[in-house]
Scaffold this motif. Structure first.
Motif, PDB file in Angstrom:
ATOM      1  N   GLU A 166       3.257   6.677 -11.726  1.00  0.00           N
ATOM      2  CA  GLU A 166       3.450   8.080 -12.087  1.00  0.00           C
ATOM      3  C   GLU A 166       4.595   8.238 -13.073  1.00  0.00           C
ATOM      4  O   GLU A 166       4.588   9.133 -13.907  1.00  0.00           O
ATOM      5  CB  GLU A 166       3.722   8.895 -10.819  1.00  0.00           C
ATOM      6  CG  GLU A 166       3.783  10.398 -11.053  1.00  0.00           C
ATOM      7  CD  GLU A 166       3.934  11.176  -9.763  1.00  0.00           C
ATOM      8  OE1 GLU A 166       3.806  12.416  -9.811  1.00  0.00           O
ATOM      9  OE2 GLU A 166       4.171  10.561  -8.715  1.00  0.00           O
ATOM     10  N   ARG A 167       5.579   7.354 -13.002  1.00  0.00           N
ATOM     11  CA  ARG A 167       6.731   7.395 -13.905  1.00  0.00           C
ATOM     12  C   ARG A 167       6.749   6.137 -14.773  1.00  0.00           C
ATOM     13  O   ARG A 167       6.195   5.107 -14.390  1.00  0.00           O
ATOM     14  CB  ARG A 167       8.051   7.505 -13.121  1.00  0.00           C
ATOM     15  CG  ARG A 167       8.148   8.794 -12.321  1.00  0.00           C
ATOM     16  CD  ARG A 167       9.432   8.832 -11.514  1.00  0.00           C
ATOM     17  NE  ARG A 167       9.536  10.072 -10.764  1.00  0.00           N
ATOM     18  CZ  ARG A 167      10.088  11.175 -11.230  1.00  0.00           C
ATOM     19  NH1 ARG A 167      10.603  11.178 -12.439  1.00  0.00           N
ATOM     20  NH2 ARG A 167      10.151  12.268 -10.494  1.00  0.00           N
ATOM     21  N   SER A 168       7.391   6.239 -15.941  1.00  0.00           N
ATOM     22  CA  SER A 168       7.429   5.120 -16.868  1.00  0.00           C
ATOM     23  C   SER A 168       8.327   4.022 -16.316  1.00  0.00           C
ATOM     24  O   SER A 168       9.544   4.186 -16.207  1.00  0.00           O
ATOM     25  CB  SER A 168       7.950   5.580 -18.236  1.00  0.00           C
ATOM     26  OG  SER A 168       8.103   4.477 -19.082  1.00  0.00           O
ATOM     27  N   GLU A 196      10.447   9.970  -1.314  1.00  0.00           N
ATOM     28  CA  GLU A 196      10.892   9.332  -0.084  1.00  0.00           C
ATOM     29  C   GLU A 196      10.989   7.826  -0.295  1.00  0.00           C
ATOM     30  O   GLU A 196      10.257   7.247  -1.087  1.00  0.00           O
ATOM     31  CB  GLU A 196       9.904   9.637   1.055  1.00  0.00           C
ATOM     32  CG  GLU A 196       9.806  11.127   1.401  1.00  0.00           C
ATOM     33  CD  GLU A 196      11.058  11.629   2.084  1.00  0.00           C
ATOM     34  OE1 GLU A 196      11.731  10.822   2.726  1.00  0.00           O
ATOM     35  OE2 GLU A 196      11.371  12.821   1.971  1.00  0.00           O
ATOM     36  N   GLY A 197      11.871   7.168   0.459  1.00  0.00           N
ATOM     37  CA  GLY A 197      11.963   5.719   0.388  1.00  0.00           C
ATOM     38  C   GLY A 197      13.402   5.262   0.370  1.00  0.00           C
ATOM     39  O   GLY A 197      14.309   6.010   0.010  1.00  0.00           O
ATOM     40  N   TYR A 241       0.831  -1.204   0.000  1.00  0.00           N
ATOM     41  CA  TYR A 241       0.000   0.000   0.000  1.00  0.00           C
ATOM     42  C   TYR A 241       0.863   1.252   0.000  1.00  0.00           C
ATOM     43  O   TYR A 241       0.563   2.245  -0.677  1.00  0.00           O
ATOM     44  CB  TYR A 241      -0.914  -0.002   1.231  1.00  0.00           C
ATOM     45  CG  TYR A 241      -2.236  -0.680   1.002  1.00  0.00           C
ATOM     46  CD1 TYR A 241      -3.352   0.037   0.587  1.00  0.00           C
ATOM     47  CD2 TYR A 241      -2.386  -2.044   1.205  1.00  0.00           C
ATOM     48  CE1 TYR A 241      -4.566  -0.588   0.373  1.00  0.00           C
ATOM     49  CE2 TYR A 241      -3.589  -2.686   1.002  1.00  0.00           C
ATOM     50  CZ  TYR A 241      -4.686  -1.948   0.584  1.00  0.00           C
ATOM     51  OH  TYR A 241      -5.886  -2.557   0.372  1.00  0.00           O
ATOM     52  N   ASN A 242       1.936   1.227   0.766  1.00  0.00           N
ATOM     53  CA  ASN A 242       2.823   2.389   0.838  1.00  0.00           C
ATOM     54  C   ASN A 242       3.489   2.643  -0.513  1.00  0.00           C
ATOM     55  O   ASN A 242       3.694   3.785  -0.919  1.00  0.00           O
ATOM     56  CB  ASN A 242       3.876   2.145   1.921  1.00  0.00           C
ATOM     57  CG  ASN A 242       4.603   3.428   2.297  1.00  0.00           C
ATOM     58  OD1 ASN A 242       3.997   4.492   2.408  1.00  0.00           O
ATOM     59  ND2 ASN A 242       5.904   3.315   2.484  1.00  0.00           N
ATOM     60  N   LYS A 253       3.153   6.132  -2.815  1.00  0.00           N
ATOM     61  CA  LYS A 253       4.317   6.919  -3.245  1.00  0.00           C
ATOM     62  C   LYS A 253       4.369   7.096  -4.759  1.00  0.00           C
ATOM     63  O   LYS A 253       4.670   8.180  -5.255  1.00  0.00           O
ATOM     64  CB  LYS A 253       5.612   6.238  -2.786  1.00  0.00           C
ATOM     65  CG  LYS A 253       5.876   6.323  -1.296  1.00  0.00           C
ATOM     66  CD  LYS A 253       7.179   5.606  -0.969  1.00  0.00           C
ATOM     67  CE  LYS A 253       7.464   5.647   0.526  1.00  0.00           C
ATOM     68  NZ  LYS A 253       8.705   4.903   0.856  1.00  0.00           N
ATOM     69  N   TYR A 254       4.088   6.035  -5.486  1.00  0.00           N
ATOM     70  CA  TYR A 254       4.411   6.034  -6.906  1.00  0.00           C
ATOM     71  C   TYR A 254       3.215   6.012  -7.851  1.00  0.00           C
ATOM     72  O   TYR A 254       3.395   6.041  -9.067  1.00  0.00           O
ATOM     73  CB  TYR A 254       5.302   4.823  -7.230  1.00  0.00           C
ATOM     74  CG  TYR A 254       6.576   4.801  -6.429  1.00  0.00           C
ATOM     75  CD1 TYR A 254       7.530   5.802  -6.574  1.00  0.00           C
ATOM     76  CD2 TYR A 254       6.824   3.781  -5.507  1.00  0.00           C
ATOM     77  CE1 TYR A 254       8.699   5.787  -5.837  1.00  0.00           C
ATOM     78  CE2 TYR A 254       7.996   3.755  -4.764  1.00  0.00           C
ATOM     79  CZ  TYR A 254       8.929   4.760  -4.927  1.00  0.00           C
ATOM     80  OH  TYR A 254      10.077   4.743  -4.199  1.00  0.00           O
TER      81      TYR A 254
END
Length: 673
Positions: free
Chosen positions: A600-602, A627-628, A567-568, A572-573
């Motif tokens: 969100e990113r490829s 973050e991460g 879930y986290n 984030k992404y």
């Protein structure tokens, strides 16, 4: 130095250009050869286009004079001519007695005049000067007067023909000979001189074109061959030399086929050259055959180049195969000879005993044959059992039981040597695995110790940051610094905890408390804790969960951490304002929880392989602007596998899917009978 790239298109273009230059070069050479054979091409003719100033015209006149001399000689022989002479005489009569001709002659010998003028009569007398003036008015003339010892001509090169070649012997020994020749340079009659002038006008302009084409095509042929030599065997984006199916054929076979096929084509080319073709037909035929020859040449030559680049010229040859076979035979001659000797003994003994038993009807021979066959069967069965024993030992080693040892006590000969070698290999592999395990343990201990050493000062930093926050400082800039310091210290704390947790999991120091857990309820609890984060990114949760409880056997705390990490990861992404799909389904006693979101990113650009996302320190954000620590999915995968589950990551474009699968828990009820 950057390696030059050779694309398929550039190599194909190089081959097409090489074939093109081959055809052009062949056509140019054959055209020049045809012009030379027709005496049209001479060095002195390159700068002139005038037929009457060309060497070709001189050659035509020399031929006419030779034929005229032969004709006059046959004419004077009269009835003394042979059958062959008569044949030539008739041919010359048709040539020199025709009225529509551009070649006129007056010939006097022993006071008798001969001419091809249509208005003259046999035995007519002519004045030499009058005839000469008439010849001059026609255009070109020649006078050879042995009465007055006079010679003159305006036909270029004819003086050499009369005085510098063997042909002058036809005239110089004769006395009282006068020859006057006149040529109509307007070519009003369509005779052989007219045809020669037409052919010259038609073909002479191709001399310069052929020479230029031959030089340019020769240069292009060489350059394209050099390029193909450099490019062949190399592929764009690949290392090493690439060999195709032709390169795998034995070198001698390819060479023999090339020589045989090329020889046939060359013979065909010479046969074409010997045929009576017109110029255009000859060029088309020679160009076609040369194209086929060049195709064979490129296949053979480029194959040889690739073999040399890959250093397989010798290895992929029949000679090498024979030499290696002989070396192997002599190297293993003990085994080979022993097998041959055993086989020979077997055949001899069986033949002798069979002859005695069945031909001579000797019972003792039959008994001995049966005993001998039984002994052979025993040795074959024993060898088969020993082979199988060795095979079982290899199977156990391939299954991971590196400590397994093959019992060599009951083995014999080559089987015993093979078993001892396999035991040594197993021991070596076992030591290598032990060393690798020790190295992994040392790395895990190092991470744990460093993390613990960092944790103590980090705790103090966090505590002091909390104390500073309680001071209610009015300076907004200082408060901003405190917030940054607080966030970064918390992130460092999380990273330290993740490192310790990863180290514990990889070293096997995690103790699991396996209990039956309702997976659906655990997902509802976890989802509720992430509602705020999802709402902040305007993510819509689409949940498809069973309405009944789904029980699995797992450690509740560790399973919660796995689901929390998933879930986290979404929080984030995931791309803002998109849907997140959460699903639990049961299939064949397997329970699978899956979560899908649009990244969100490829992911295709950030990570080339979906499996990379579960490696340590790999993140969906390769630029690390979020973050991460990059350990979340790695920890989730390790914990899932420790609990007996299956962890799966899938990427389809920008769609990210993660799932965990556990066996469904079924309670077993014991009944007392």
């Amino acid at each position: 130095m950057e390696k030059k790239s050779y694309t398929y298109g550039s190599k194909l273009a190089g081959m097409i250009l090489h074939l093109f230059f081959t055809v052009i070069l062949t056509i140019a050479v054959y055209l020049l050869a045809s012009l030379i054979s027709k005496n049209i091409l001479q060095v002195t003719d390159i700068g002139t286009d005038d037929f009457f100033n060309s060497g070709y015209y001189t050659k035509c006149m020399e031929q006419k004079c030779s034929e005229l001399t032969d004709y006059l000689h046959l004419l004077q022989k009269g009835n003394k001519r042979s059958a062959e002479d008569d044949k030539r005489y008739l041919q010359y009569t048709n040539e020199f007695k025709r009225e529509d001709t551009n070649f006129c002659y007056w010939y006097k010998q022993n006071g008798v005049w001969y001419t091809n003028q249509p208005d003259s009569v046999e035995g007519q007398e002519f004045d030499t000067q009058t005839v000469l003036m008439e010849a001059k008015t026609m255009g070109d003339y020649l006078i050879y007067d042995m009465e007055k010892k006079e010679f003159g001509t305006d036909i270029r090169g004819m003086e050499n023909y009369f005085f510098d070649s063997y042909n002058n012997q036809m005239y110089l020994p004769l006395e009282n000979v006068v020859l006057v020749i006149g040529v109509d340079t307007d070519l009003t009659a369509k005779d052989d001189l007219y045809d020669a002038e037409m052919e010259y006008v038609r073909l002479h302009p191709w001399i310069k074109v052929s020479i230029v084409a031959a030089l340019v095509s020769l240069m292009g042929w060489v350059l394209s061959l050099v390029y193909l030599t450099l490019a062949t065997g190399h592929r764009d984006g690949e290392e090493g030399v690439h060999l195709n199916f032709v390169d795998r054929i034995k070198t001698e076979i390819v060479t023999a086929v090339f020589i045989a096929a090329t020889s046939e084509l060359i013979m065909l080319l010479s046969h074409v050259n010997n045929k009576t073709w017109n110029v255009s037909g000859l060029l088309v035929a020679s160009g076609t055959v040369s194209l086929l020859i060049d195709v064979l040449f490129l296949i053979f030559y480029l194959s040889m180049v690739r073999r040399m680049k890959a250093e397989v010229m010798w290895e992929n040859s029949l000679a090498c195969w024979f030499v290696k076979g002989m070396d192997k035979f002599f190297e293993k001659r003990t085994v080979t000879v022993s097998v041959l000797v055993v086989f020979a003994v077997h055949m001899i003994v069986c033949f002798v005993l069979a002859m005695g038993a069945f031909y001579y009807h000797r019972v003792i021979c039959l008994v001995l044959l049966l005993i001998f066959s039984g002994m052979e069967a025993y040795f074959l069965l024993r060898s088969a059992v020993e082979h199988y024993q060795v095979y079982e030992g290899v199977e156990k080693i391939t299954e991971g039981v590196l400590s397994n040892k093959i019992d060599t006590e009951g083995l014999h000969g080559e089987d015993k040597k093979l078993a001892e070698a396999i035991n040594n290999i197993g021991s070596g592999l076992l030591h290598a695995v032990d060393d690798s395990t020790k190295n992994e343990r040392m790395k895990a201990d190092l991470i744990t110790n460093v993390s613990h050493d960092i944790k103590t000062p980090l705790t103090s930093i966090i505590n002091y940051v909390n104390l500073i926050k309680l001071e209610h400082i009015d300076n907004e800039r200082v408060n901003g610094y405190i917030r940054i310091l607080d966030a970064k210290s918390q992130r460092l704390k999380q990273l330290t905890e993740d490192l310790v947790e990863t180290s514990r999991i990889t070293s096997g120091n995690v103790k699991l408390d396996m209990q039956k857990i309702d997976l659906v309820e655990l997902i509802y609890q976890t989802a509720g804790e992430f509602n705020e984060k999802f709402e902040a990114k305007e993510l819509t949760i689409v949940t498809k969960l069973p309405k009944t409880e789904v029980m699995i056997l797992a450690d509740g705390r560790q399973l919660y951490r796995v689901i929390e990490n998933l879930y986290n990861n979404v929080a984030k992404y995931a791309l803002e304002k998109t849907r997140v799909y959460v699903d639990v389904h049961v299939l064949e006693e397997k329970v699978t929880f899956s979560i899908k979101n649009v990244s969100e990113r490829s992911l295709a650009l950030e990570n080339s392989n979906a499996g990379d996302l579960t490696e340590r320190f790999i993140r969906g954000d390769a630029s690390r602007t979020t973050e991460g620590s990059g350990l979340g999915l790695s920890i989730a995968k390790s914990l899932t596998q420790l609990m007996g589950g299956i962890f799966f990551i899938g990427v389809d474009g920008d769609l990210f899917k993660a799932s965990i699968t556990f066996p469904m828990y079924r309670e077993t009820i014991d009944t007392d009978e």
